[in-house]
Design a protein around this motif. Structure first.
Motif, mmCIF file in Angstrom:
data_model
loop_
_atom_site.group_PDB
_atom_site.id
_atom_site.type_symbol
_atom_site.label_atom_id
_atom_site.label_comp_id
_atom_site.label_asym_id
_atom_site.label_seq_id
_atom_site.Cartn_x
_atom_site.Cartn_y
_atom_site.Cartn_z
ATOM 1 N N ALA A 117 0.828 -1.210 0.000
ATOM 2 C CA ALA A 117 0.000 0.000 0.000
ATOM 3 C C ALA A 117 0.857 1.252 0.000
ATOM 4 O O ALA A 117 0.532 2.246 -0.662
ATOM 5 N N ALA A 118 1.977 1.226 0.738
ATOM 6 C CA ALA A 118 2.854 2.395 0.789
ATOM 7 C C ALA A 118 3.381 2.754 -0.592
ATOM 8 O O ALA A 118 3.634 3.931 -0.876
ATOM 9 N N ALA A 119 3.545 1.761 -1.448
ATOM 10 C CA ALA A 119 3.989 2.038 -2.816
ATOM 11 C C ALA A 119 2.998 2.942 -3.537
ATOM 12 O O ALA A 119 3.370 3.706 -4.434
ATOM 13 N N GLY A 120 1.723 2.873 -3.122
ATOM 14 C CA GLY A 120 0.701 3.706 -3.755
ATOM 15 C C GLY A 120 0.922 5.185 -3.552
ATOM 16 O O GLY A 120 0.354 6.010 -4.293
ATOM 17 N N LEU A 121 1.759 5.553 -2.568
ATOM 18 C CA LEU A 121 2.065 6.970 -2.356
ATOM 19 C C LEU A 121 2.916 7.536 -3.482
ATOM 20 O O LEU A 121 3.025 8.762 -3.617
ATOM 21 N N GLU A 145 -0.426 7.145 -13.046
ATOM 22 C CA GLU A 145 0.882 7.234 -12.410
ATOM 23 C C GLU A 145 1.202 5.929 -11.700
ATOM 24 O O GLU A 145 0.319 5.265 -11.153
ATOM 25 N N ALA A 146 2.484 5.583 -11.676
ATOM 26 C CA ALA A 146 2.906 4.343 -11.018
ATOM 27 C C ALA A 146 2.749 4.448 -9.511
ATOM 28 O O ALA A 146 2.930 5.542 -8.944
ATOM 29 N N PRO A 147 2.408 3.321 -8.885
ATOM 30 C CA PRO A 147 2.134 2.010 -9.486
ATOM 31 C C PRO A 147 0.686 1.937 -9.959
ATOM 32 O O PRO A 147 -0.240 2.221 -9.199
ATOM 33 N N GLN A 148 0.501 1.538 -11.194
ATOM 34 C CA GLN A 148 -0.866 1.471 -11.725
ATOM 35 C C GLN A 148 -1.651 0.305 -11.138
ATOM 36 O O GLN A 148 -2.882 0.369 -11.048
ATOM 37 N N LEU A 149 -0.942 -0.749 -10.727
ATOM 38 C CA LEU A 149 -1.594 -1.923 -10.151
ATOM 39 C C LEU A 149 -0.864 -2.366 -8.884
ATOM 40 O O LEU A 149 0.363 -2.496 -8.884
ATOM 41 N N ARG A 155 -3.025 2.057 -22.629
ATOM 42 C CA ARG A 155 -3.409 3.433 -22.329
ATOM 43 C C ARG A 155 -2.209 4.333 -22.029
ATOM 44 O O ARG A 155 -2.128 5.465 -22.506
ATOM 45 N N VAL A 156 -1.267 3.832 -21.222
ATOM 46 C CA VAL A 156 -0.142 4.641 -20.739
ATOM 47 C C VAL A 156 1.129 4.415 -21.546
ATOM 48 O O VAL A 156 1.961 5.311 -21.685
ATOM 49 N N GLY A 157 1.278 3.198 -22.057
ATOM 50 C CA GLY A 157 2.498 2.844 -22.777
ATOM 51 C C GLY A 157 3.410 1.944 -21.974
ATOM 52 O O GLY A 157 4.333 1.329 -22.493
ATOM 53 N N TRP A 158 3.139 1.831 -20.682
ATOM 54 C CA TRP A 158 3.933 1.003 -19.777
ATOM 55 C C TRP A 158 3.144 0.796 -18.485
ATOM 56 O O TRP A 158 2.131 1.457 -18.272
ATOM 57 N N CYS A 159 3.608 -0.117 -17.631
ATOM 58 C CA CYS A 159 2.859 -0.421 -16.409
ATOM 59 C C CYS A 159 3.818 -0.847 -15.302
ATOM 60 O O CYS A 159 4.720 -1.657 -15.522
ATOM 61 N N ARG A 165 -11.871 0.049 -4.505
ATOM 62 C CA ARG A 165 -12.972 -0.876 -4.758
ATOM 63 C C ARG A 165 -12.613 -1.944 -5.778
ATOM 64 O O ARG A 165 -13.045 -3.096 -5.659
ATOM 65 N N ASP A 166 -11.790 -1.607 -6.775
ATOM 66 C CA ASP A 166 -11.420 -2.615 -7.774
ATOM 67 C C ASP A 166 -10.333 -3.564 -7.266
ATOM 68 O O ASP A 166 -9.975 -4.532 -7.935
ATOM 69 N N GLY A 167 -9.781 -3.270 -6.066
ATOM 70 C CA GLY A 167 -8.800 -4.154 -5.446
ATOM 71 C C GLY A 167 -7.369 -3.940 -5.875
ATOM 72 O O GLY A 167 -6.472 -4.670 -5.428
ATOM 73 N N TYR A 168 -7.100 -2.914 -6.697
ATOM 74 C CA TYR A 168 -5.760 -2.751 -7.262
ATOM 75 C C TYR A 168 -5.074 -1.431 -6.892
ATOM 76 O O TYR A 168 -4.137 -1.016 -7.560
ATOM 77 N N GLY A 169 -5.534 -0.781 -5.847
ATOM 78 C CA GLY A 169 -4.918 0.486 -5.465
ATOM 79 C C GLY A 169 -5.374 0.905 -4.083
ATOM 80 O O GLY A 169 -6.150 0.208 -3.421
ATOM 81 N N ILE A 170 -4.877 2.058 -3.632
ATOM 82 C CA ILE A 170 -5.238 2.553 -2.306
ATOM 83 C C ILE A 170 -6.260 3.673 -2.407
ATOM 84 O O ILE A 170 -6.391 4.330 -3.440
ATOM 85 N N THR A 171 -6.960 3.899 -1.306
ATOM 86 C CA THR A 171 -7.987 4.936 -1.246
ATOM 87 C C THR A 171 -7.418 6.208 -0.620
ATOM 88 O O THR A 171 -6.294 6.229 -0.104
ATOM 89 N N ALA A 172 -8.239 7.253 -0.626
ATOM 90 C CA ALA A 172 -7.845 8.506 0.012
ATOM 91 C C ALA A 172 -7.630 8.295 1.510
ATOM 92 O O ALA A 172 -6.743 8.912 2.113
#
Length: 418
Positions: free
Chosen positions: A196-200, A207-211, A234-238, A368-375
């Protein structure tokens, strides 16, 4: 102040700031004219009567310990069983403590270590031995119950977020003709705090990390691969960040190192990034790079969080205070009192509420989609990585870390045979 000795020990995987806690313990005890012994290699040192006399280290060396990573006295992954199943070991511990007039025992570790300290306090009461046991929080996984956060996590989280942001810039620069997908493996067996910290590192969907893959959510390979492809289109990389402990819908670890279980009974993990990278390459035909930072995440003192350092020292000082007040079977925990501006304090919590419990990511912290962090996750995480606590550097361009002499205390008992 009653007479006696304080024994301090480190347990489990060390962190970038566990030695800062150790330094705070030694300094606080010295201010009260109490001698501090340290167990060599954690609880094993106490069992073997391999004790270190910290009074022979200078004040300057102890101060330098606060900016030195690793475990200055050695640590171990050893979990004692119940009082009944491991009674000989517990009785040996009481004998060692009695031989060296130890009246206060501080065990710096996670939830398994809290359990050991709790059981030792119970046995001391049974033997009518005057001992105050205090657990001192430490873990990069941030999975200790009760405490708002855990010393060691903030610095590992900062290293993770910074590393992911920097690597993403590299990937973006090369994506046109080279790497399209980069997979970063974060520590976290059952709780996805470091992932989750990577989401910062990024604030928007592009923006990375997208997933991010969390152990709190079942891993669905087909859905994951489809999302990787959509991000690349969409972005060109992930950039993908995966917690080492992700499992499939049947509960099987996606990456099982096949090395059995460690002393804590945990499955030996490692290699989830390599496995995911292989599947992305084989299924999508994209060029992939991956990384396994492993120990780098928890040893990166050169980029420690100032918040984390302050909290690591605070729990060390409070642990000594609680011990000398006779607050047995407790742990100094961090209580958050405000998010903005960030405010916190230290309170006492009973070890019975912490031992063998595990704090996972709240559902409201995962998108909600399980692939990122919330506010909400961002509000929680951001204060923990704020501020820089750089070590001093020498003319050779490297940090000036300290090595202790760790002089041994003469043994008083026969050698221990397990």
């Amino acid at each position: 102040m009653p007479s006696g000795t304080l024994l301090y020990a480190q347990s489990g995987g060390v962190t970038a700031v566990i030695n800062a806690t150790a330094a705070a313990v030694i300094q606080a005890a010295r201010a009260r004219k109490v001698r501090v012994l340290a167990a060599r290699n954690g609880i094993l040192g106490a069992l073997r009567e391999e004790l270190i006399d910290t009074s022979r280290e200078s004040a300057a060396t102890v101060r330098a310990l606060a900016h030195t990573p690793g475990g200055a006295f050695g640590s171990c992954r050893v979990k004692l069983k119940s009082l009944e199943a491991d009674r000989a070991r517990y009785e040996r511990l009481i004998a060692v403590l009695r031989a060296h007039e130890v009246r206060w025992f501080l065990y710096n570790g996670g939830n398994d270590s809290a359990d050991t300290a709790l059981k030792l306090s119970q046995l001391a009461a049974e033997f009518d031995y005057p001992l105050t046991c205090v657990g001192v929080p430490k873990t990069v996984d941030n999975d200790l119950a009760v405490t708002d956060c855990c010393p060691g996590f903030g610095s590992a989280a900062k290293y993770t977020a910074v590393s992911v942001r920097e690597a993403a810039l590299d990937v973006a620069a090369m994506a046109d003709t080279s790497t399209k997908v980069f997979v970063y493996e974060a520590m976290g067996r059952h709780a996805g705090w470091l992932a989750a910290a990577a989401g910062l590192a990024g604030k928007t969907a592009d923006e990375a990390p997208q997933l991010i893959l969390f152990p709190e959510r079942p891993y669905d390979e087909a859905d994951f691969l489809a999302r990787v492809q959509r991000v690349v289109d969409r972005v060109g990389w992930c950039v993908v960040v995966a917690s080492e402990g992700i499992r499939d819908a049947d509960g099987r670890f996606v990456a099982d190192a096949g090395a059995g279980k460690d002393a804590f009974g945990h499955t030996q993990l490692g290699g989830v990034a390599a496995r995911l990278a292989g599947r992305v390459h084989d299924a999508l035909g994209l060029k992939v790079h991956w990384t396994l930072p492993d120990y780098l995440q928890r040893s990166a003192r050169h980029i420690a969080s100032a918040t984390d350092l302050e909290q690591a020292q605070a729990v060390g000082r409070k642990a000594v205070e609680f011990a000398f007040k006779g607050m047995n079977a407790t742990m100094p925990v961090i209580v958050r009192t405000a998010d903005a501006p960030y405010r916190w304090k230290i309170e006492a919590a009973p070890l019975a509420r912490i031992a063998n419990r595990e704090k996972k990511m709240p559902a409201g912290f995962i998108r909600r989609d399980g692939y990122g962090i919330t506010a909400a996750a961002r509000r929680y995480l951001e204060p923990l990585i704020r501020g820089e606590a750089y070590p001093p550097y020498g003319r050779d361009g490297l940090p000036r870390y300290v090595s202790l002499r760790n002089p041994a205390v003469p043994r008083q008992l026969p050698a221990f045979t397990d």
